[in-house]
Every structure is written in C-alpha cells, then in structure tokens.
Design an enzyme around this catalytic site. Structure first.
Site, PDB file in Angstrom:
ATOM      1  N   LYS A  38       0.813  -1.211   0.000  1.00 10.10           N
ATOM      2  CA  LYS A  38       0.000   0.000   0.000  1.00 10.10           C
ATOM      3  C   LYS A  38       0.852   1.269   0.000  1.00 10.10           C
ATOM      4  CE  LYS A  38      -1.442   1.593   3.785  1.00 10.10           C
ATOM      5  NZ  LYS A  38      -2.073   1.859   5.088  1.00 10.10           N
ATOM      6  N   THR A  39       1.877   1.306   0.846  1.00 11.74           N
ATOM      7  CA  THR A  39       2.706   2.508   0.951  1.00 11.74           C
ATOM      8  C   THR A  39       3.401   2.814  -0.375  1.00 11.74           C
ATOM      9  OG1 THR A  39       3.078   2.064   3.301  1.00 11.74           O
ATOM     10  CG2 THR A  39       4.578   3.608   2.235  1.00 11.74           C
ATOM     11  N   ASP A 229      -5.390   8.067   3.566  1.00  8.49           N
ATOM     12  CA  ASP A 229      -4.909   6.729   3.926  1.00  8.49           C
ATOM     13  C   ASP A 229      -5.697   6.218   5.134  1.00  8.49           C
ATOM     14  OD1 ASP A 229      -3.419   4.422   3.972  1.00  8.49           O
ATOM     15  OD2 ASP A 229      -1.660   5.335   4.905  1.00  8.49           O
ATOM     16  N   GLU A 230      -5.744   4.895   5.304  1.00  7.29           N
ATOM     17  CA  GLU A 230      -6.442   4.253   6.433  1.00  7.29           C
ATOM     18  C   GLU A 230      -7.877   4.783   6.552  1.00  7.29           C
ATOM     19  OE1 GLU A 230      -5.080   1.813   7.767  1.00  7.29           O
ATOM     20  OE2 GLU A 230      -2.916   2.048   7.775  1.00  7.29           O
ATOM     21  N   GLN A 260      -9.329  -4.321   8.372  1.00  6.71           N
ATOM     22  CA  GLN A 260      -8.446  -3.810   9.420  1.00  6.71           C
ATOM     23  C   GLN A 260      -9.047  -2.599  10.135  1.00  6.71           C
ATOM     24  OE1 GLN A 260      -4.083  -3.961   8.533  1.00  6.71           O
ATOM     25  NE2 GLN A 260      -4.742  -4.417   6.444  1.00  6.71           N
ATOM     26  N   ARG A 614       0.411  -9.281  11.106  1.00  4.19           N
ATOM     27  CA  ARG A 614       1.666  -8.586  11.437  1.00  4.19           C
ATOM     28  C   ARG A 614       2.850  -9.523  11.218  1.00  4.19           C
ATOM     29  NH1 ARG A 614       0.205  -4.617   9.950  1.00  4.19           N
ATOM     30  NH2 ARG A 614      -1.642  -5.811   9.445  1.00  4.19           N
TER      31      ARG A 614
END
Length: 764
Positions: A38-39, A229-230, A260, A614
């Site tokens: 994503k980044t 974002d998010e 998430q 994670r």
C-alpha cells in the site's frame, strides 16, 4: 506532457498497483489488503501526479501518522525531487491544526492557540467538577472526557448537546445529569484559555468550513486532489470534512482495508469505507490482493478467519511467498506458565534462526497482560520494550518545562499556568491560587489577567509582588519569541527559571533520571532546529505544535534491538518476522464486552486478523486454562477464534500438550443450545473433559421474558437469564452503548451492554 506509461517507478508494480497509480482523476478507492504494498502505491501515485504536471501545492495527503508522511515524502522526493516538499501531507490533526493556525481568528481563537493533550483536558475537567461541587467518583474526569470526545466526533457541540433530549435523558438515567453543563463550561474555559483539545482540531475545522464558506471555497480550490490513507479508521467528523473539501473537484482517493477497521472505540466507523460508493457512483475501485509480507500459511489462515465476518468488501488476499510453518498453538495451565512458554520459544527461535531481538513481537488484547510476560522475559535475560507505557512527553519534568514554553507562547493557557506558577517554588501557595481561581471565575477572565493585575484585588496584596515577578518573567520570555530559535529560548527558559538547576542538584537515582530526561528534551529541540529536511519554521511555537501532534509510533524510532510488547491496536501498521499473540481466551479475546453484538464481535475478529497479519514468517498463538483477573484465579477456555482457523494451518505445540491438564470446563461451543457452532478447539484436539463444573454457567432460564431496561438505575435488583439475581452498582456508557455493572449473587461483578443483556426487574 511526457509519456509516463513506462516510467521507471512504474516498472516494479504489479498490474492492480500500476492501475491504481496512474488513475489520478475522479473518485478512486484502493482496497489494500494486509502486506499488499500500500505505501509503495500511495508514494508512486503522488509521484506520478507531480510527474504528470499536477502542482504539488494542490495535493492534500492525509496519513495515519506523521512518521508515515515523512517517510512517504522522502520516497516521493527520490522520484520527483524537491517539489515533494510542497505537498500538504500529514495526519488529519496536524494538517487541520496548520489550517486553523491560519484561520483561527475567524473562530475567535488566537493563531498561537495551545493544543491540550488528554492530561490537560482531564485536569481542566477535574477543576470544573470541583467548582461545581460534584462527586468526582461519579463524574470521573476520564469518563466525562470520553463522553465529550464522543459528542465532538459526532459533530455535537455543547449547545447541540444541551438541546438533545435523548442525550440529556441518558445522562440523567446513568446518574450524571450535569454532563451537558460540564461540557459547556469545558468548551468555554478552553476557548478562554485559547486552547483546543485533539477533538477540537477536527470539530473546529468542520465549524470553520461550515460557517465560513469563503474559507471552504479557498481550500476546495487549493486542494484539487485529496488522498486519505487508512480510510476505514476515519470517524464521522473526518468523513464530513473530507467530503466538503472534495466536493468541487471530486478528485478524491481513499485507501484502506475494511478487514483492518479496529478503532470504533475512538469513534471510527467502518461504514465510511463500506458505503463510499454511495457518495461517488462513478467510483473506480482497485483491489490490491497480493500479500508480499507473510507466508502462504499465515495469509490463508488469516483469510479463513476474516471470512466469518458478514460486513466486508469482497476481495481475495493471496501470496506467492513460500508455504511456511503452520501456526503453532501453545496451551498453558496458567498465565504465568503461558509467559514462560513464550519466553522459552523466543529464546530457542532466536538461537536457531540467529535472529535479532527486534525481529520478535508479543501482542495482547489488553496492557494488563504484559506483567507475566515481562517477568518471564527478564528471567531469560531477553531485552524488551513496552509500547503504550508512559510516554516520554508525559513525564512530569518534561511537562513542566513544556508548560513554561506553552505559557510563553500563549499567556492565557490556564493549565500550563497552574502547573508552573509555583514550580520551582516561589512562595505562591494553594491559598493564593484558590483566590486567583475565584477572581477569574467571578470576573469571567483568564488566570493570567488576574496574575497580571493582582494589585487590584485586596486579598491578593500579600502575594502581588510574587505574582508580578512571575508575570514579568513569562513576558520577558515572550519578547524573545521572534529573535531566538526554539532551542536557544527553551534553554534560556530552563536555566532562568532554575528548573534545570533544581533537577541537577537532586542526586537521587530518580533525580538524575529526571535531569537526563530534560537534557534529552533539549537535545530533541536542538535536532528540530538543525533539521534541514523539514520545511517548518524553527521557532518555539512551531516546535510546540509539532510535538503536540506526535502519535505513539512517531515517538519511537525502532532502533533499539529489543523484543516488542504491545497491544494489537498499537501494532497496526507494523510487521515482524516472528509474532506471538497471547491470551487467546474467551472473554479476553474476543473481549467479554463484545460477545453480545455481531457488530462488536466482528470488530474483535478484525483485530485478530490485524494481529495475525503482522507476522512475516512465523505466528504463534497461546492461551491459558486459568488466569489471574481482577485479583482472582479464574478458569478460561480457548478463544472461538482459534477454532475458526482452518484446521490445515494449525498445530498444537507438543511441549505444551505435555503440561498438566487441569482444565475441566466445557467450551462455549459445546454448550447445549449452540448446535450450529463450530466444534471447540479443545474438542478438536481431544483434550477437553466434557463435564460441566461448578464454575460453568447453568442453562438459561426457560421462558425468560426480559424487561425494557432503558431506565435502569443504580440499586435496582435484576435477574439475568444465566447469571441469576444481582444488584446494579454502576450504570455508564456512551449514547446507544449503555452498560451496567451488576453484582450477581453467584458470579460476582459482571459488566453488560444493556441493549444485548437479557434482564428483568425483580420486585420485592
């Protein structure tokens, strides 16, 4: 315009990533699965916009942390050069604080307003509650602050709150009828002090854009391209602000993963991402489904978990990484034994793989679980670091020096003034401060106004010289705001107030530590001033805003070689080769508070999904048959989430199976009346005794008809379908999530969500 279709930065992207990067016009939603790059997509999308000729001054990028924004800006700069410095990028709070600095006077605030952290807010609320002569055991500052915060995140001002019959009626029923009045006084005192709390940074921005259309129009045309974002973690207030900003151009791109979404307790709503298409019917959706982080086993196991949620966007996360080890499950007799198993497993894994300590993370549902884990790690001489403990910026000596700096920048900052007016001691005692507070309240002015005019009030005549000297000192600091940079002025303040001298003279272990902490703060200010990569001004006011807006992940550089201990919430956005999730037990994870609602249970499942994803190479889950909670050793059963993992991906740790089996209770999934549930994890591996013990719940009362409990109050006697009779001891909660703590005759205290609890009143 150059043909950028084969630009170097696009060559390393897969097809969905590339498509998302080059689609720069119109409404876009990028559904980014865990570990899907994503980044990289966000970074290259912005770089591609600038390379395509879009002015970076017209781009607004809202990120989860300031640290993420800084890293992204640096990566964008490698592609397009120094133009990357001109992007408006940061968290919602940092970007909107910047806007409010420019526009605050339109709302009646000074441009140098103070940003209150939660400690400042609680301190102010404590003062107000005391002034109103209310019981601080009923009106706990933390509870009141949460109530006010929830209102602000729902765009409810104090005036709206006072006129909302549903809210005030709820407060009355819960035994806190003065919440509305406290909210009003809190808002007015913040305004008088020239201060905003974190929620105000959003609420006041919304007010600014609503009341001043010219200002909204200015920023709508400035930010022609908006990226968030998010997005799954945005609240209603953030949603409304973004919608307003993007209304003219509709070049809006939101990035997130509904799987998430784990911050509903902060006001975040998953509906924002699930319903995004309703706001923009011509929306283009790109799904990043390839996981580059984890093994096939971890990705597939996590997928089998999240498939149990009904509310989610359709996607299929996959990976071409190696198969990897099965997910190991550790069963322990007690929580202390669980901690020993984890510490031993880390020690052995570290030796076998020649791994660093920083490669390991232990995650848990609540901070209270860290105690036994810390003890076990210490016994194995394994260094660790706890995330979410006392922040460096929350330490007393740090807050003292920062209070001097804040008062220098904003003289009306009441909380800072109260904190340091007699520190170091200058003979201004509690009696004098009580008089100052009384006069400020009677006159409707700030404490600073009283301190500067003490001679006007006869009962302050004895302290007027000391008060005047204090005011002169602060004013003298303020005269240097323009001529000195942040470091030089901070050092001058630390020395001339004798704060540094007092700490230096304390040669106790604690005193030396406090002195070193203040020196470290000053070192940090020096770094801020000398940071050539930052476009920020180097004065004290800008520095104070910068540290006020740091998030927890911004405060840690991750450079120490230590095992990470943290809640799963704190682990969001991080990744580790080896992850251990402890406390996988019913009523702990999922939380007891979530078991009565599908919506809350699905958020717990998403939280577990976040924890699982994670892990890069190896994931270990653990649970105990008994655990100390609330001062008692309580029996436990494995979390339903373990049994939800597809069986092919799980194996039980053989060492833990050899542990003495003292757990004789039955899993919740085997109980009568739950015939459609999956078999319990215990049963699956043939180790549970199916007999019910005295600790198990009885079958539900037959033909039980619950009452309407919206008017439930303290001291009511009630009956629960399973727990039996009990007395209500606390009624609390926000809006529709009203909760009651009930002392049951047979089972002690239980906290229940009333809209899901089945209760009936017992009439004597």
């Amino acid at each position: 315009m150059n043909d950028l279709s084969n630009a170097d930065y696009l060559k390393g992207l897969n097809d969905p990533q590339r498509e998302a990067v080059v689609q720069t016009k119109g409404p876009v939603m990028i559904v980014a699965g865990a570990g899907s790059g994503k980044t990289r997509v966000l970074t290259y999308r912005i770089a591609h916009m600038i390379a395509s000729g879009i002015d970076p001054f017209n781009i607004l990028a809202l990120t989860f942390t300031n640290k993420a924004a800084k890293e992204m800006r640096k990566r964008i700069e490698t592609v397009v050069g120094a133009e990357a410095k001109n992007i408006w990028m940061g968290t919602f709070h940092s970007v909107f604080a910047k806007i409010l600095r420019f526009e605050a006077e339109k709302l009646g605030y000074p441009s140098n307003f103070t940003i209150y952290d939660s400690d400042d807010s609680k301190s102010l609320l404590k003062t107000i509650i005391k002034e109103m002569k209310l019981d601080d055991k009923v009106y706990k500052p933390n509870v009141v602050l949460n109530r006010i915060s929830a209102a602000k995140n729902s765009l409810i001002t104090y005036k709206m709150y006072q006129n909302a019959d549903e809210l005030t009626a709820y407060d009355s029923v819960s035994g806190k009828p003065e919440i509305a009045k406290i909210y009003q006084l809190y808002a007015k005192r913040c305004f008088m002090a020239g201060a905003m709390d974190f929620d105000d940074l959003l609420l006041k921005t919304f007010e600014l854009f609503t009341k001043h259309i010219d200002v909204l129009n200015k920023y709508q045309h400035k930010f022609k391209y908006v990226m968030v974002d998010e997005y799954q973690d945005t609240n209603h207030c953030q949603y409304m602000i973004v919608k307003k900003l993007a209304a003219v151009n509709e070049n809006i791109c939101v990035v997130g993963d509904d799987a998430q979404s784990i911050y509903s307790f902060r006001g975040a709503t998953i509906r924002n991402i699930l319903n995004f298409e309703k706001d923009y019917p011509d929306l283009k959706v790109f799904k990043l489904e390839q996981n580059y982080r984890s093994t096939q086993t971890i990705v597939n196991a996590a997928g089998s978990i999240i498939a149990n949620n009904k509310e989610q966007l359709d996607k299929n996360v996959w990976t071409s990484n190696q198969l990897g080890e099965k997910i190991k499950v550790i069963r322990a007799v007690t929580d202390n034994e669980e901690a020993r198993f984890i510490a031993q497993a880390i020690f052995e894994q570290k030796m076998q793989a020649q791994a660093a300590h920083v490669d390991f993370a232990i995650l848990y549902r609540t901070n209270a679980q860290s105690r036994s884990l810390e003890e076990a790690l210490r016994k194995h001489n394994l260094p660790y670091k706890i995330y979410g403990g006392l922040s460096f910026y929350q330490r007393k000596e740090i807050k003292d020096l920062i209070a001097y700096m804040r008062l220098t920048v904003n003289h009306k900052d009441e909380e800072s003034l109260k904190r340091i007016i007699n520190y170091p001691a200058r003979g201004i005692g509690k009696t004098t401060l009580d008089k100052v507070q009384l006069h400020a309240s009677e006159q409707g002015v700030s404490w600073w106004d009283i301190v500067c005019n003490a001679e006007v009030f006869p009962n302050l005549s004895g302290a007027k010289t000391k008060l005047a000297d204090f005011a002169v000192k602060i004013k003298s600091f303020a005269t240097m705001l323009e001529s000195k940079d942040a470091y030089d002025l901070a050092m001058h303040i630390a020395k001339s107030t004798n704060l540094l001298k007092n700490l230096y003279e304390d040669k106790t272990v604690e005193g030396i530590s406090r002195y070193e902490n203040v020196v470290e703060l000053l070192n940090g200010i020096k770094e801020f001033v000398e940071d050539d990569t930052s476009e920020l001004e180097k004065n004290l006011g800008v520095y104070l805003q910068d540290i006020a807006l740091l998030t927890d992940s911004d405060k840690d550089d991750g450079s120490e070689d230590k095992i990470s201990l943290m809640t799963i919430h704190a682990a969001k956005g991080l990744e580790f080769p080896y992850v251990y999730i402890s406390g996988m037990e019913e009523n702990l994870f999922p939380s007891q508070m979530s078991s009565g609602s599908r919506k809350e249970l699905e958020e717990e499942r998403r939280l577990f999904y976040v924890g699982m994803t994670r892990a890069e190479r190896k994931l270990t889950l653990s649970y105990a048959n008994s655990r100390f909670r609330f001062g008692q050793l309580l029996p436990c059963e494995p979390s339903r989430f373990i049994s939800e993992i597809a069986e092919d991906f799980v194996e039980v740790d053989k060492k833990s199976l050899l542990a003495r089996d003292t757990d004789k209770q039955t899993s919740r999934f085997e109980r009568k009346g739950n015939t459609d549930a999956k078999p319990s994890f215990q049963n699956k591996y043939g180790r549970a005794n199916p007999k019910r013990t005295a600790n198990s719940l009885p079958p539900p009362i037959q033909n039980f008809v619950p009452d309407d409990t919206k008017n439930l109050k303290v001291d009511d006697v009630v009956e629960h379908q399973r727990f039996g009779k009990g007395v209500v001891v606390i009624v609390d909660g926000d809006f529709g999530n009203k909760k009651a703590t009930i002392e049951f005759e047979q089972y002690g205290k239980k906290q229940l969500v009333l809209k899901f609890a089945k209760l009936r009143f017992v009439v004597d």
